[in-house]
Design a protein around this motif. Structure first.
Motif, mmCIF file in Angstrom:
data_model
loop_
_atom_site.group_PDB
_atom_site.id
_atom_site.type_symbol
_atom_site.label_atom_id
_atom_site.label_comp_id
_atom_site.label_asym_id
_atom_site.label_seq_id
_atom_site.Cartn_x
_atom_site.Cartn_y
_atom_site.Cartn_z
ATOM 1 N N ALA A 59 6.678 3.418 -3.607
ATOM 2 C CA ALA A 59 6.006 3.404 -2.466
ATOM 3 C C ALA A 59 6.234 2.288 -1.384
ATOM 4 C CB ALA A 59 4.535 3.303 -2.825
ATOM 5 N N ALA A 60 6.619 1.244 -1.926
ATOM 6 C CA ALA A 60 7.048 -0.204 -1.442
ATOM 7 C C ALA A 60 8.359 0.132 -0.704
ATOM 8 C CB ALA A 60 6.872 -1.203 -2.352
ATOM 9 N N GLU A 61 9.060 0.687 -1.137
ATOM 10 C CA GLU A 61 10.460 0.941 -0.357
ATOM 11 C C GLU A 61 10.070 2.045 0.836
ATOM 12 O OE1 GLU A 61 12.803 2.528 -3.596
ATOM 13 O OE2 GLU A 61 13.304 0.433 -4.120
ATOM 14 N N ALA A 62 9.110 2.866 0.717
ATOM 15 C CA ALA A 62 8.861 3.928 1.884
ATOM 16 C C ALA A 62 7.863 3.114 2.895
ATOM 17 C CB ALA A 62 7.859 5.035 0.950
ATOM 18 N N GLY A 63 7.571 1.703 2.726
ATOM 19 C CA GLY A 63 7.041 1.061 3.582
ATOM 20 C C GLY A 63 5.291 0.979 3.433
ATOM 21 N N ALA A 64 4.719 1.285 2.493
ATOM 22 C CA ALA A 64 3.338 1.646 2.043
ATOM 23 C C ALA A 64 2.682 0.459 2.170
ATOM 24 C CB ALA A 64 3.143 2.411 0.797
ATOM 25 N N PHE A 65 3.422 -0.718 2.243
ATOM 26 C CA PHE A 65 2.492 -2.133 2.025
ATOM 27 C C PHE A 65 3.005 -2.979 2.976
ATOM 28 C CE2 PHE A 65 3.514 -0.605 -2.612
ATOM 29 C CZ PHE A 65 2.226 -0.085 -2.795
ATOM 30 N N PRO A 66 2.282 -2.702 4.178
ATOM 31 C CA PRO A 66 2.712 -3.684 5.306
ATOM 32 C C PRO A 66 2.359 -5.214 5.015
ATOM 33 C CG PRO A 66 0.683 -2.447 5.849
ATOM 34 C CD PRO A 66 1.252 -1.900 4.492
ATOM 35 N N GLY A 67 3.067 -6.154 5.348
ATOM 36 C CA GLY A 67 2.939 -7.538 5.154
ATOM 37 C C GLY A 67 3.116 -7.879 3.743
ATOM 38 N N LYS A 68 3.780 -6.965 3.128
ATOM 39 C CA LYS A 68 4.222 -7.372 1.572
ATOM 40 C C LYS A 68 2.775 -7.487 0.730
ATOM 41 C CE LYS A 68 8.868 -7.932 1.717
ATOM 42 N NZ LYS A 68 10.220 -8.853 1.199
ATOM 43 N N MET A 69 1.856 -6.988 1.209
ATOM 44 C CA MET A 69 0.440 -7.133 0.381
ATOM 45 C C MET A 69 -0.013 -5.730 -0.147
ATOM 46 S SD MET A 69 -0.408 -10.276 0.473
ATOM 47 C CE MET A 69 -2.366 -10.162 -0.024
ATOM 48 N N ILE A 70 -0.210 -5.681 -1.571
ATOM 49 C CA ILE A 70 -0.385 -4.532 -2.266
ATOM 50 C C ILE A 70 -1.943 -4.487 -2.457
ATOM 51 C CG2 ILE A 70 -0.411 -3.102 -4.180
ATOM 52 C CD1 ILE A 70 2.441 -4.275 -4.533
ATOM 53 N N PRO A 71 -2.795 -3.653 -1.684
ATOM 54 C CA PRO A 71 -4.252 -3.756 -2.121
ATOM 55 C C PRO A 71 -4.651 -2.755 -3.516
ATOM 56 C CG PRO A 71 -3.666 -1.751 -0.599
ATOM 57 C CD PRO A 71 -2.237 -2.612 -0.862
ATOM 58 N N VAL A 72 -5.065 -3.861 -4.202
ATOM 59 C CA VAL A 72 -5.358 -3.517 -5.871
ATOM 60 C C VAL A 72 -6.233 -2.451 -5.768
ATOM 61 C CG1 VAL A 72 -5.993 -4.177 -7.685
ATOM 62 C CG2 VAL A 72 -4.318 -5.688 -6.591
ATOM 63 N N ALA A 73 -7.401 -2.736 -5.234
ATOM 64 C CA ALA A 73 -8.521 -1.456 -5.391
ATOM 65 C C ALA A 73 -8.101 -0.273 -4.905
ATOM 66 C CB ALA A 73 -9.646 -1.900 -4.563
ATOM 67 N N THR A 74 -7.415 -0.073 -3.704
ATOM 68 C CA THR A 74 -6.997 1.123 -3.107
ATOM 69 C C THR A 74 -6.164 1.799 -4.023
ATOM 70 O OG1 THR A 74 -7.338 0.093 -0.930
ATOM 71 C CG2 THR A 74 -6.070 2.363 -1.190
ATOM 72 N N TRP A 75 -5.054 1.061 -4.287
ATOM 73 C CA TRP A 75 -3.962 1.574 -5.241
ATOM 74 C C TRP A 75 -4.457 2.030 -6.492
ATOM 75 C CZ3 TRP A 75 0.573 3.967 -4.008
ATOM 76 C CH2 TRP A 75 0.995 3.898 -2.663
ATOM 77 N N ALA A 76 -5.355 1.216 -7.002
ATOM 78 C CA ALA A 76 -5.873 1.703 -8.536
ATOM 79 C C ALA A 76 -6.388 2.740 -8.506
ATOM 80 C CB ALA A 76 -6.583 0.285 -8.866
ATOM 81 N N GLU A 77 -7.472 2.974 -7.399
ATOM 82 C CA GLU A 77 -8.265 4.249 -7.258
ATOM 83 C C GLU A 77 -7.107 5.539 -7.006
ATOM 84 O OE1 GLU A 77 -11.420 6.236 -7.338
ATOM 85 O OE2 GLU A 77 -11.579 4.278 -7.613
#
Length: 162
Positions: A59-77
């Motif tokens: 997902a990171a390589e596909a550009g899912a995390f702009p600004g290199k910040m991974i939203p924990v709550a969203t991705w955990a859900e």
């Protein structure tokens, strides 16, 4: 002929205690909300952690995390895992070495009050803190403070009881 009553044998063996009646099981069905919450994985094997880490890197390589910040709550859900496991998966992936970071904000950017599933109106603590920062001491909201509520067609008014 006289009949005598039948009695227990006189071999002095103790009588076993009576068995307790079986407890009745509740036949009520679980609500759909509790069933949905139970579906979230709370224990993972090493193989599952590796699979989730690969999916996170993809997902990171596909550009899912702009600004290199991974939203924990969203991705955990989205992955149907707890936030704790989301953090563990991040640490096991190579994303930390690639300068990605976790966004631990549990909510969305929309901090407006809302009505939750229990019917309660939720007001963000950050909104109350922002009010308290600029208000005089006698007008600040205290934890546990009670309010009177007035409903109007297009607004809800909270009033401090005097």
């Amino acid at each position: 002929m006289v009949q005598t009553p039948v009695s227990a044998p006189s071999d002095n063996t103790p009588t076993p205690p009576l068995a307790h009646p079986a407890k009745a099981k509740s036949t009520t069905a679980k609500s759909s909300k509790s069933t949905e919450k139970a579906a979230k994985l709370r224990k993972l094997t090493d193989a599952q952690i590796a699979d989730y880490a690969r999916a996170l890197v993809t997902a990171a390589e596909a550009g899912a995390f702009p600004g290199k910040m991974i939203p924990v709550a969203t991705w955990a859900e989205e992955m149907q895992i707890s936030a704790y496991w989301m953090e563990r998966i991040f640490r096991c992936s190579r994303l930390q070495k690639d300068d990605y970071d976790l966004d631990l904000d549990k909510g969305t950017d929309d901090k407006r009050p809302y009505r939750d599933e229990r019917g309660m109106i939720m007001i963000a603590n950050s909104a109350i803190n922002a009010h308290n920062d600029g208000a005089p001491a006698d007008q600040q909201f205290a934890i546990g403070q009670r309010f009177d509520v007035t409903f109007e067609p297009d607004r809800i008014i909270l009033t401090r009881p005097r």
